[in-house]
Design a protein around this motif. Structure first.
Motif, short mmCIF file in Angstrom:
data_model
loop_
_atom_site.label_atom_id
_atom_site.label_comp_id
_atom_site.label_asym_id
_atom_site.label_seq_id
_atom_site.Cartn_x
_atom_site.Cartn_y
_atom_site.Cartn_z
N TRP A 138 -6.48 12.48 -2.48
CA TRP A 138 -5.24 12.45 -1.71
C TRP A 138 -5.35 13.36 -0.50
CZ3 TRP A 138 -1.68 8.94 -1.74
CH2 TRP A 138 -0.51 9.16 -1.01
N THR A 140 -3.09 15.38 2.23
CA THR A 140 -1.75 15.95 2.39
C THR A 140 -1.64 16.57 3.78
OG1 THR A 140 -1.70 16.48 0.04
CG2 THR A 140 -0.08 17.58 1.43
N ALA A 162 2.89 12.26 -5.17
CA ALA A 162 1.55 11.67 -5.06
C ALA A 162 0.49 12.61 -5.62
CB ALA A 162 1.25 11.35 -3.59
N SER A 189 -8.43 4.65 -2.34
CA SER A 189 -7.53 5.78 -2.58
C SER A 189 -6.15 5.45 -2.08
CB SER A 189 -8.06 7.02 -1.87
OG SER A 189 -7.81 6.92 -0.49
#
Length: 196
Positions: A138, A140, A162, A189
């Motif tokens: 992930w 961010t 998430a 992803s």
């Protein structure tokens, strides 16, 4: 349940990358895992930049990787790639230091222009080091992470949800790790899906 090495690839002690990783470490600990933090910035620069494979700090870091069942790798994104200090450490580890391990890649950056850094820069390196399973990572945004004066972290709700999902997925795969035998990773992803 499992031993997790949580690696921060930030060169700054006060970075959001470090703070976010330690925040996520708490979630993994609450799920029963033993979490060992490793801030790459604490490895002597002379050892990293001089490629001193025999330096005690490099040997210690390699030992931590060997001991871990799973590895979380977090990095700030610079010039659409992972940090130089993280690269320096990964270059000094044994070629297949991630063999048999479950890996969770995380990246933090200032712009969605870098959202693909995990898939195009970090994931190939992790796979080349023999990771048994690179789970969904992930990306961010910096602005979604607030560090308070007391050191605690608040993550904006959509990003927090998430991150919790990818950390929980990582934890589930760790719990089932004897069944994970094939080299591979999830096809796409969430960051890549969001970019599309």
């Amino acid at each position: 349940m499992a031993t997790v090495l949580s690696v921060s690839g930030s060169p700054s002690a006060s970075s959001r990358t470090n703070r976010l990783l330690r925040h996520l470490d708490d979630r993994l600990t609450a799920q029963g895992h033993e979490v060992i933090p490793l801030d790459v910035r604490t490895v002597p620069a002379q050892a990293l930049l001089g490629a001193d494979f025999r330096h005690p700090a490099i040997s210690e870091a390699a030992g931590l990787f060997a001991r871990a069942d799973g590895v979380v790798v977090g990095t700030p994104v610079y010039k659409a790639s992972y940090s130089g200090v993280l690269k320096a450490l990964l270059d000094l580890l044994p070629q297949y230091a991630l063999t048999g391990k479950t890996v969770l890649p995380l990246a933090i950056g200032g712009s969605t222009a870098h959202v693909l850094a995990i898939d195009y820069a970090l994931r190939p390196v992790l796979n080349s080091m023999g990771a048994a399973h690179v789970v969904q990572g992930w990306f961010t945004l910096d602005r979604d992470i607030t560090v308070h004066e007391d050191g605690t972290v608040t993550v904006a709700p959509p990003a927090a949800e998430a991150l919790e999902q990818v950390v929980d997925q990582f934890s589930v795969v760790l719990a089932a790790r004897p069944a994970v035998g094939a080299v591979g990773s999830v096809p796409t992803s969430p960051a890549l899906a969001a970019a599309g």
